[in-house]
Every structure is written in C-alpha cells, then in structure tokens.
Design an enzyme around this catalytic site. Structure first.
Site, PDB file in Angstrom:
ATOM      1  N   ASP A 522       0.855  -1.178   0.000  1.00  0.00           N
ATOM      2  CA  ASP A 522       0.000   0.000   0.000  1.00  0.00           C
ATOM      3  C   ASP A 522       0.896   1.235   0.000  1.00  0.00           C
ATOM      4  OD1 ASP A 522      -2.363   1.599   0.310  1.00  0.00           O
ATOM      5  OD2 ASP A 522      -1.876   1.774   2.434  1.00  0.00           O
ATOM      6  N   ASP A 717      -2.072  -0.867   5.962  1.00  0.00           N
ATOM      7  CA  ASP A 717      -2.380  -0.340   7.292  1.00  0.00           C
ATOM      8  C   ASP A 717      -3.808   0.142   7.452  1.00  0.00           C
ATOM      9  OD1 ASP A 717      -2.194   1.975   5.660  1.00  0.00           O
ATOM     10  OD2 ASP A 717      -1.759   3.180   7.433  1.00  0.00           O
ATOM     11  N   ASP A 721      -7.289  -1.852   3.022  1.00  0.00           N
ATOM     12  CA  ASP A 721      -6.360  -2.956   2.764  1.00  0.00           C
ATOM     13  C   ASP A 721      -6.850  -4.279   3.347  1.00  0.00           C
ATOM     14  OD1 ASP A 721      -4.417  -1.179   1.624  1.00  0.00           O
ATOM     15  OD2 ASP A 721      -3.896  -0.553   3.659  1.00  0.00           O
TER      16      ASP A 721
END
Length: 846
Positions: A522, A717, A721
């Site tokens: 990410d 995080d 996600d």
C-alpha cells in the site's frame, strides 16, 4: 523574613536510595534521600529504625526487573466495580472457609520493596488472608473474606503507596495460564526426579555397578523407585497422545495417522521396561537416568512452546485491562448512572471526564477536548476531537469532559479485537510441523521393520543376543529430537521476533513467509510516513492563516499538517462544518472560508481556479503531493501542497526484495498520478503501480496473482487494505494500522518503518531453516545409531547414554539460531532521497 527552604532537585536518572532504580521526574523524598516510590521510602525507614541502614543489601541487581514504572491513580469506576456482586461471582473463585480468591492487575509496582509492601496486606487489613505479587506481570493474587473486607478497601489501602488495583479482562487467558501452570509443575517434578536418578547413576557409572554387592542393588532399586513416577506422571502426556493416535490409525487403517509421540512413548517404555527387568532379575544394565532426563527435556520443550504462545496474549491481555470496566451512561434527563460495559448498547451515550480513559469505541456527541492515543497507536502527541470525531477505547481524555456515542465496547472494541487476533493463532500450525507429525507414523513403521530385521539377523548369528540388540535399537532410535525440533525452533524464533516488534499470528504464517514471491504494498502509511506535512503554498498568506485557524477545530491528517505548519494561527472561528470526503467550511473573523479538494472548491464557488493557481495544482500532483485549495468569501485565495513523506527505509526495502528475486507491486487508493510519481521515485515500473484502486479491486488483483501461481504477501495499514490482507497468503499490518487491517493480517508490526517487514521474512526463513537442519541432524543421528544397533556395535547401555545426544544437538541448534536484523543491531538506514520540492513561481514555504 526568613528565606524559604530550597527544595532539592534530582536528576531523573539518579538511583533510588533503596532499590537503585531511577527516581524519575517525581521522586519521593524522605530524610534527605530520594526514592522511586513510597514503598522504598517506607522500607528504608523501617530498616533505619532497626539500625540496619548501613548494612542492608540495597537490591540493586534487581533493578532490571521492572523498569521505571511510575505510580498511577486508581480508576474510581473500576474500584467501584470490585465490590459488585456480579464481579465477585464472575471474577473470584471460592475457597474453603467462606474465603474467595481474586487475580487482579496492580499498576505502579516495579521493585522488590513493592513486593514487600503488597505482601504485607494480610498483616495490615483484617479479612485479607494472603497476598502474592507476580512482579514481572504486575498481577496480585488475593485470598480474602468478602464479609469482613471489601476489595475497594484493599484498593484504597494500596493507592496510598501509588498502586492502582484494576480488574483483569478476558477469561480465556486464565485458562491458558492454568494449562501452562500444570505443565510447569509436571516439568519441575520430572526434573527433580531426573536429578536424583542422575545422582544414583553417577555412583553406578563410577564403579559401584562393577563392584556389585548390596549397595549396587540398592542404587538400582532406588533408581527404579524414582523412575516410576517420572514415567507415569511425567510421561503421561506422551502416552495419552500415543494411545489416541494408535486408535485413530487403527480405525482409519492408516499407519500414517500415528503421532510422533508414538515412537517416543515406545522408546521410553522399552528403556524403562528393560531397566526394570534388569533390576528385578539382577542381570543386565539399567538406564533409568536416560529415560528420566529425556522425559524432563521433552516436557521442557513443550513448556517453552506453550509459554511463547502466551507472551503476545499476556501483552494484549494487559492492554485490554486498561479499559474501564464501568462507564457513566447518560440518561434521558441528562444525568449519569454507573453501568458495566456489557450493559451498554450501540447508540448509548457515555460521559468521559478529563483524565479518564475512554471506555468505548465511538464518536463524540458533545464537547471538545484532546485525547492521547499512545496506548493504542504509540503516537505521543494528543489530538483534538470535537463533535463527530471518532475516539477509541483505551484513549485518555485530557482536557475537558466529552460525551461519546457508543459504537463498540469491551472485547468488540479495537483493543478487544487485538486480543481476539492473538487468540486466533492457537490453531495455526506450520506445514513443516504437520510433516514432522506425519513422519512419526512412517518412523514408527521403519523402527518396527528394523527391529524385525535385527531379530532375524541375530537369530542366525547368535540367538541369545536377540533381545539385547533389539532393545538397543528401540532405545537409540527413540525420536525425542524429532518431537523437540519443530516446536522449539518456532518458539525461539517467534519470541525473538516479538522482542523486535514482529508478532506472527501462527507457525503456519511463519513458514508461509518463506514461500513469498510477490509483495504488494500500500502507499499511504506503508511506503509513506502516513503523516501529512505542508510542503509549500502559493497564494495569500492571510488565507493560509485563516485555513490553519479553521482546521485546528477538526481531527484530520491535512488539518494536522496545517496546525503543525502554522501552530499559532490568528483568527476567531465562530462556525465549523466538515463535509465528509470533500473539505471544511466555517467563519473566521467573519469571513466565509472553504478548505478542501480543488474540485469541491470549484463547485462551491461556481468558478474554476485562476491560471496561476491551476498551474500550481498540476505541479503539486506531478511532484507526488496532494493539492488543497482555500477560498475566502467565494474567491480562490491559495493552493496548499500537502505531502506524505516517503519512509526513509522504503528504498532499502524495495532493493532488498528485488535482490531476493521477488516481484514488487504498489496498489493504492490515492490519485494515480501521485502513485505513479512515487513508483518512479522507487524505481518500480509504471505497470506495477496502480492508483485509484478500490478495496474490492485490490482483493481481485491479489486473487488474480494467486490464480497465476504466485505466493502473495500484502503489506498495508488501512481499512481499504483489509480485504487484500485477508485474501493474501501472508498479510502484514504495519504499526498504527486500522482495526480492520489488524484483524485481517497474519503478521502485526509494532515498530515504525519498513525494516520490520524484512525482519518478519528473516524470522520465517530462519525458523524453517532451523527446523529442517534439526530434523536432518536427528534423522541422520538415528540412522547411524540404528545401523550400529543392527550390526551389534551398540549395547543397550551405550544406546541409553547416546539417546539424549540427538536431543541436546537439536536444543543447541534451536537456541543458537540467529535472525538477521533481530538478534544483531540493525545497520543504520541511509536516508532516502528527499521528496522533490514543488516547483512554483513564488511559493511561500511553510
């Protein structure tokens, strides 16, 4: 007029006059000496009165036991809960004579003097019959008579010394602790018996056996007597599992169902049986010592494994105990009533006074304050909250009362889910461990076949030696090392990784870390710091200050960037309205101020940005930053360039992963141009860096990679996600991540940066490599021993002496494993290239 006495000042690192711990910023002063806590001052005073002040051992070697814990105040609502009938029923156990036993958390204890004070309770309070303090865990076990003393009175007495008594949370944790306690007792008994048997064995090996006579016989009979409880009590877990697996194998008609404990139990029984027969008949050698030591060693390995699984559970259990057990619920007439957390329902409103911990996850219904989320995220800077802001259970309300609308409480809160996340680990076993278990079935069949072969050979060579050599074979091939290799290696690796801030949910996840060939990252909060900062602005300085004054009233990353850049913004704010996902509007010194996305500002003002401001917007996006527009009284005033700095170790992570032959991809919900710019900085091909990706699309991309035969690790995080983390082969949640990412992940990193990702992968490689090495050593050793036994080169006595060697080798291999980046200090991470500044005609740097 006489000048007032000067108060002495102390260095916070100055040692306590009694225990030697640092006194900290608020020392207790007594007779001109500084103490870390009132308990040390009390003990020191008592010793002084008794005349032992100069000769007392100050216990400085124990300074490392507890750290520099500071006294804390008890929670009034939590103390009130201790006396409720429901608490006594659910959290205390009955004892003989009408007494009850309670296991409670005690904060503020940190040295040997604290132990002495707490365990003085039975002598100071009528009704308390026993007090035992577990200093490392901060837990006190009390036996008391509820008819004569209330637990709240005990809490008040302890608070005089700066100790806060709190209820524990999470009943299932105590069940695991009981199992661990029973195994520890069994292990201790086994070692006590093994030690005594070894003492007798030393006498026999030193010549007593060769001399013969009544003393040698007495030593053998004494060893026999001590070995019986060692085998019956200490070996019971192995016999039970072996018997159960034999039943499963018989019902399934599949010898592969035999557990690894089956040959272990067989080897123990053969060794014990042969020694017992030699003792009774007076002919032959005995090796009770080897049998007893092997049982104790195997139990020790099982205990280490069980204890390592509890470590993360203890930490999260203590975190859960930080939550108040009760809350002040707001009634219809705006008054408050004290209720237990499990009585709250979604939509209730609770009141949180300044200085109290927030008891629930929820949103602020009334009030403005600042909260400290350090216990949850590690972020030490308090954040402002106002109506509509989210707050989490466990955060501390600092400045003003708040009323919070309940969304989740207790074990449904984020802290509660952390405990649930740890508990999920109990069922996950690594494939290599399952392979080792299945090996037991093959191994026991191979041992039986070798025993038959040995009998056949010696039937021809010397029939009188058949029993001797078959017994030697069964003893020397006892697969004790096989049973110890996998759990011990994984337990040691997991414990060392946890100390380095890497918590792996299960042994299966540990092994999966070694099989990854594709890593999906990410952007925000993973590759970047996740903390916005104002890089530059172009336009009116007055508009910048008005925007900062307005943003100071909301909790948002961009708001934090502005308040950090302009901490003392002037302007009277009389109205604030946040528009979800777009921006914020309000009145500042009577002017209408809008701060938000450029497209939203264009819609609200009914105009497009002037050419010079529009050019700065494009330059900001090209630089990988986020443009934020400010309008005053309907006119465009300035453009802010807000950036999320790249983590210093991002380049090193990408380079290391590529050196290991892994494919690296970036999937982010951020603007595609921003993601492309970031990928260019990191040297990631444009095709492997996608922006504007929804959570569903992230999951679909990960699934496509898996269907193409890749083993995928996702590092993220945020809530967006969570689906990809769950879909992946290994999901890694970075520190400070959302609850959803934490629950979905297999690995949780508590330290900042990306270096822990590499530590996690190194942990997996080291653990699996250690297991395979240990298994190889054990199998090779058993193969050599079996060949020697079949050939008649090993007697039962030599086999019994040699049997523990493979176990010792396995233990040595497991304990000496070294994880790169975990066992050795990490080398300094070079600074990554700083984000390029935003080009602009005349930017004003904030």
């Amino acid at each position: 007029m006489e000048a007032p006495a000067t108060r002495p000042t102390y260095d916070t690192g100055e040692p306590c006059a009694h225990c030697g711990l640092p006194v900290g910023p608020r020392p207790v002063e007594e007779a001109g000496e500084a103490f870390c806590c009132s308990a040390c001052a009390l003990v020191r005073g008592a010793l002084r009165e008794a005349g032992f002040a100069e000769t007392v051992d100050r216990l400085r070697p124990l300074a490392a036991t507890g750290g520099n814990a500071r006294p804390v105040a008890p929670d009034p609502l939590g103390v009130r809960e201790l006396d409720t009938e429901r608490f006594l029923e659910e959290h205390t156990a009955p004892l003989d004579g009408g007494l009850r036993e309670a296991d409670l958390v005690l904060d503020g204890v940190h040295c040997a003097a604290c132990v002495w004070v707490v365990e003085r309770l039975p002598f100071e309070m009528d009704g308390v019959t026993e007090a035992r303090l577990d200093l490392p865990r901060g837990r006190v076990r009390l036996a008391f008579d509820p008819e004569r003393v209330a637990l709240s009175s005990v809490a008040d007495w302890l608070s005089r010394f700066g100790y806060a008594l709190r209820p524990t949370r999470g009943d299932r944790q105590s069940g695991r602790s009981e199992a661990e306690h029973q195994l520890l007792v069994r292990t201790g008994v086994a070692w006590a018996l093994a030690g005594n048997v070894m003492l007798l064995a030393f006498a026999l090996y030193s010549g007593l056996d060769a001399a013969g006579g009544p003393f040698a016989a007495a030593a053998k009979w004494a060893s026999f007597a001590l070995a019986i409880p060692a085998v019956v009590y200490g070996g019971a877990p192995f016999f039970q599992r072996a018997w159960a697996s034999m039943g499963m194998a018989w019902r399934a008609r599949d010898p592969r169902r035999l557990h690894l404990d089956t040959p272990i139990a067989l080897g123990v029984l053969v060794g014990f049986g042969h020694s017992a027969w030699a003792t009774v008949t007076g002919r032959g050698d005995v090796w009770f010592d080897s049998v007893a030591v092997l049982i104790a060693a195997l139990l020790t390995a099982r205990y280490v494994q069980l204890r390592s699984r509890r470590l993360a559970g203890d930490a999260s259990e203590r975190l859960l105990a930080l939550l108040p057990a009760m809350a002040r619920r707001v009634t219809d007439d705006s008054s408050t009533e004290a209720v237990r957390l499990d009585e709250l329902t979604r939509g209730d409103v609770v009141e949180v006074s300044a200085g109290e911990a927030v008891p629930v996850d929820g949103t602020v219904a009334e009030g403005e304050s600042r909260v400290d989320n350090a216990v949850l995220t590690g972020e030490s800077r308090p954040i402002p909250v106002t109506a509509g802001a989210s707050v989490a259970a466990g955060a501390t309300n600092l400045t003003a009362p708040l009323r919070v609308r309940v969304e989740a409480a207790g074990e449904d809160s984020r802290v509660g889910r952390l405990l649930a996340w740890v508990r999920e680990a109990e069922g996950g076993r690594a494939p290599v461990m399952l392979w080792a278990d299945r090996l037991g079935g093959v191994f026991v069949l191979a041992v039986f076949a070798l025993a038959a072969l040995t009998a056949a050979i010696w039937l021809v060579v010397d029939p009188s030696q058949i029993g001797l050599h078959v017994a030697a074979l069964l003893v020397i091939t006892c697969p004790c090392a096989l049973g110890m290799a996998t759990p011990l290696a994984f337990a040691v690796a997991a414990g060392r990784a946890a100390r380095a801030g890497v918590f792996v949910k299960s042994d299966a996840a540990t092994q999966a870390l070694t099989e990854i060939d594709t890593v999906v990252l990410d952007k925000t909060g993973t590759l970047t710091e996740g903390a916005m900062r104002l890089v530059a602005h172009f336009g009116s300085d007055d508009a910048l200050e008005a925007a900062a004054a307005l943003e100071a009233h909301v909790a948002h990353p961009i708001a934090s960037a502005l308040t950090h850049a302009v901490p003392n913004a002037r302007g009277e704010v009389t109205r604030v309205e946040a528009v979800n996902g777009a921006g914020i509007r309000g009145l500042v010194d009577g002017r209408e101020v809008l701060v938000g996305r450029p497209d939203w500002i264009a819609t609200e003002t009914g105009s497009t940005a002037p050419a010079h401001l529009d050019a700065f917007v494009h330059d900001t996006v090209a630089a990988g930053h986020t443009p934020v527009a400010v309008a005053c009284d309907g006119a465009w005033a300035t453009i802010l360039s807000v950036g999320d700095a790249l983590r210093r170790d991002a380049h090193d992570l990408i380079a290391t992963l590529r050196d290991e032959g892994k494919s690296v991809r970036v999937l982010s919900g951020d603007h595609p141009e921003t993601v492309a710019r970031l990928a260019e900085t990191l040297g990631i091909p444009e095709a492997d860096a996608l922006g504007g990706v929804t959570p569903e699309e992230k999951q679909a991309i990960v699934q496509e990679l898996q269907e193409a035969g890749h083993r995928v690790m996702v590092v993220g995080d945020g809530v967006n996600d969570a689906a990809a983390l769950r879909q992946s082969d290994v999901g890694v949640a970075v520190g400070g991540g959302s609850t959803a990412s934490l629950v979905a992940a297999d690995v949780f990193l508590t330290q900042p940066g990306l270096a822990p990702v590499l530590r996690a992968m190194a942990t997996g490689r080291t653990a699996v490599r250690t297991v395979r090495r240990a298994l190889a050593v054990s199998l090779a050793y058993n193969a050599l021993g079996a060949a020697a036994a079949v050939g008649g080169l090993v007697t039962p006595l030599v086999a019994a002496i040699a049997m523990p060697v493979s176990s010792l080798l396995v233990v040595t291999i497991a304990l000496t494993q070294r994880v790169p980046g975990v066992d050795a200090p990490a080398s300094p991470v070079p600074s990554a290239t700083a984000p390029r500044s935003v080009p602009s005609p005349t930017p004003s740097l904030a």
